[in-house]
Design an enzyme around this catalytic site. Structure first.
Site, mmCIF file in Angstrom:
data_model
loop_
_atom_site.group_PDB
_atom_site.id
_atom_site.type_symbol
_atom_site.label_atom_id
_atom_site.label_comp_id
_atom_site.label_asym_id
_atom_site.label_seq_id
_atom_site.Cartn_x
_atom_site.Cartn_y
_atom_site.Cartn_z
ATOM 1 N N GLU A 93 -30.014 -9.311 -8.151
ATOM 2 C CA GLU A 93 -29.790 -9.450 -9.593
ATOM 3 C C GLU A 93 -28.381 -9.496 -9.696
ATOM 4 O O GLU A 93 -27.389 -8.792 -9.241
ATOM 5 C CB GLU A 93 -30.258 -8.594 -10.386
ATOM 6 C CG GLU A 93 -30.160 -8.625 -11.719
ATOM 7 C CD GLU A 93 -30.521 -9.748 -12.541
ATOM 8 O OE1 GLU A 93 -30.353 -10.963 -12.226
ATOM 9 O OE2 GLU A 93 -31.424 -9.771 -13.722
ATOM 10 N N ASP A 94 -27.708 -10.198 -10.768
ATOM 11 C CA ASP A 94 -26.230 -10.204 -11.151
ATOM 12 C C ASP A 94 -25.918 -8.952 -11.742
ATOM 13 O O ASP A 94 -24.951 -8.364 -11.176
ATOM 14 C CB ASP A 94 -26.013 -11.468 -11.944
ATOM 15 C CG ASP A 94 -26.679 -11.654 -13.275
ATOM 16 O OD1 ASP A 94 -27.627 -10.908 -13.295
ATOM 17 O OD2 ASP A 94 -26.562 -12.571 -14.031
ATOM 18 N N ASP A 97 -28.248 -4.424 -16.718
ATOM 19 C CA ASP A 97 -27.618 -3.864 -18.058
ATOM 20 C C ASP A 97 -28.479 -2.859 -18.759
ATOM 21 O O ASP A 97 -28.402 -1.668 -18.510
ATOM 22 C CB ASP A 97 -27.464 -5.236 -18.905
ATOM 23 C CG ASP A 97 -26.735 -4.996 -20.255
ATOM 24 O OD1 ASP A 97 -25.946 -4.372 -20.397
ATOM 25 O OD2 ASP A 97 -26.942 -5.836 -21.244
ATOM 26 N N PHE A 146 -18.880 -8.137 -22.494
ATOM 27 C CA PHE A 146 -19.420 -9.066 -21.735
ATOM 28 C C PHE A 146 -18.565 -9.909 -20.798
ATOM 29 O O PHE A 146 -17.864 -10.437 -21.043
ATOM 30 C CB PHE A 146 -19.929 -10.099 -23.067
ATOM 31 C CG PHE A 146 -21.068 -10.911 -22.663
ATOM 32 C CD1 PHE A 146 -22.497 -10.369 -22.680
ATOM 33 C CD2 PHE A 146 -20.995 -12.146 -22.232
ATOM 34 C CE1 PHE A 146 -23.524 -11.196 -22.200
ATOM 35 C CE2 PHE A 146 -21.995 -13.132 -21.917
ATOM 36 C CZ PHE A 146 -23.358 -12.624 -21.897
ATOM 37 N N ARG A 159 -20.729 -20.287 -15.433
ATOM 38 C CA ARG A 159 -21.286 -19.530 -14.186
ATOM 39 C C ARG A 159 -20.458 -20.174 -13.001
ATOM 40 O O ARG A 159 -20.639 -19.487 -11.949
ATOM 41 C CB ARG A 159 -22.626 -20.285 -14.165
ATOM 42 C CG ARG A 159 -23.863 -19.632 -15.097
ATOM 43 C CD ARG A 159 -25.164 -20.182 -14.451
ATOM 44 N NE ARG A 159 -26.279 -20.170 -15.505
ATOM 45 C CZ ARG A 159 -26.771 -19.112 -15.831
ATOM 46 N NH1 ARG A 159 -26.587 -17.962 -15.475
ATOM 47 N NH2 ARG A 159 -27.697 -18.981 -16.786
HETATM 48 P P1 IMP Z 1 -30.948 -6.130 -19.002
HETATM 49 O O1 IMP Z 1 -32.616 -6.520 -19.142
HETATM 50 O O2 IMP Z 1 -30.348 -5.792 -20.263
HETATM 51 O O3 IMP Z 1 -30.892 -5.223 -17.948
HETATM 52 O O4 IMP Z 1 -30.050 -7.577 -18.771
HETATM 53 C C1 IMP Z 1 -30.139 -8.254 -17.744
HETATM 54 C C2 IMP Z 1 -29.618 -9.595 -17.892
HETATM 55 O O5 IMP Z 1 -29.098 -9.874 -19.136
HETATM 56 C C3 IMP Z 1 -29.062 -10.095 -16.768
HETATM 57 O O6 IMP Z 1 -29.762 -10.541 -15.818
HETATM 58 C C4 IMP Z 1 -27.983 -11.026 -17.454
HETATM 59 O O7 IMP Z 1 -28.680 -12.439 -17.064
HETATM 60 C C5 IMP Z 1 -27.873 -10.670 -18.712
HETATM 61 N N1 IMP Z 1 -26.495 -9.989 -18.806
HETATM 62 C C6 IMP Z 1 -26.271 -8.771 -19.254
HETATM 63 N N2 IMP Z 1 -25.167 -8.427 -19.489
HETATM 64 C C7 IMP Z 1 -24.515 -9.450 -19.226
HETATM 65 C C8 IMP Z 1 -23.136 -9.954 -19.099
HETATM 66 O O8 IMP Z 1 -22.132 -9.035 -19.487
HETATM 67 N N3 IMP Z 1 -22.885 -11.188 -18.980
HETATM 68 C C9 IMP Z 1 -23.670 -12.283 -18.763
HETATM 69 N N4 IMP Z 1 -24.837 -11.993 -18.702
HETATM 70 C C10 IMP Z 1 -25.332 -10.446 -18.811
HETATM 71 MG MG MG Z 2 -28.175 -14.580 -17.965
#
Ligand code: IMP
Ligand code: MG
Length: 169
Positions: A93-94, A97, A146, A159
């Protein structure tokens, strides 16, 4: 402004790939599952640095809510196609968060009885976590800003930027 440059990313990806290659050296059935779309560049770079055989698959989920925030309500838009029963699965995963998206994906994959399951993330926004989940391989712990580039988007833009930077507002 927060920034991780191309060379720093490249070195880190290499380092992660070395660890992963060592940890899975006795595995005969590693399946790397990339979470679309954000992980596509990280995954492409990571698997090319692996010294062990692997299969590659993808899963795409969408989270309802604002574009910069995770709601925790996740919908599968594209599912994996490789049978992962008795495979060692590595989810790529990227960014981790709140953790809500990965928790959902982790539970879904676990319900399909892999031999093992680990998670690799390039970025970890530790201070944003809402639930108890952590990755087995983490590239960079990043501040609560962000971030875009290297696969990460804001409303589908940025991207393709080859490095990671804070979104300018
Ligand atoms: P989570 O469910 O809150 O952990 O969110 C994960 C997803 O939110 C990641 O796979 C990203 O696609 C997106 N995301 C969270 N933070 C960022 C950020 O700083 N930049 C871009 N996408 C983010
Ligand atoms: Mg995203």
């Amino acid at each position: 402004m927060f920034l991780i440059d191309e060379e720093t990313i490249k070195q880190k990806v290499k380092e992660l790939a070395q660890k992963i290659s060592k940890d899975y050296e006795n595995s005969d059935n590693l399946v790397v599952i990339g979470v679309l779309k954000g992980a596509f560049i990280f995954l492409a770079d990571l698997v090319r640095e692996l010294k062990i055989p692997c299969k590659v698959d993808f899963i795409k989920v969408s989270s309802y809510g604002q574009s910069t925030q995770s709601s925790g309500i996740v919908r599968i838009e594209l599912d994996t196609s490789i049978d992962i029963a008795n495979s060692d699965v590595l989810i790529v995963e990227d960014i981790l968060d709140t953790g809500l998206t990965l928790k959902y994906i982790k539970e879904l994959i676990l319900s399909r009885n892999p031999r093992s399951l680990k998670i690799a993330v390039l970025l970890d926004k530790v201070e944003r976590r809402k639930i108890d989940i952590s990755a087995d391989y983490v590239g960079f712990v990043v501040p609560d800003k962000f971030l875009v580039g290297y696969g990460l988007d804001f409303s589908e833009n940025y991207r393709n930027i080859p490095y990671i930077k804070e979104l300018e507002t």
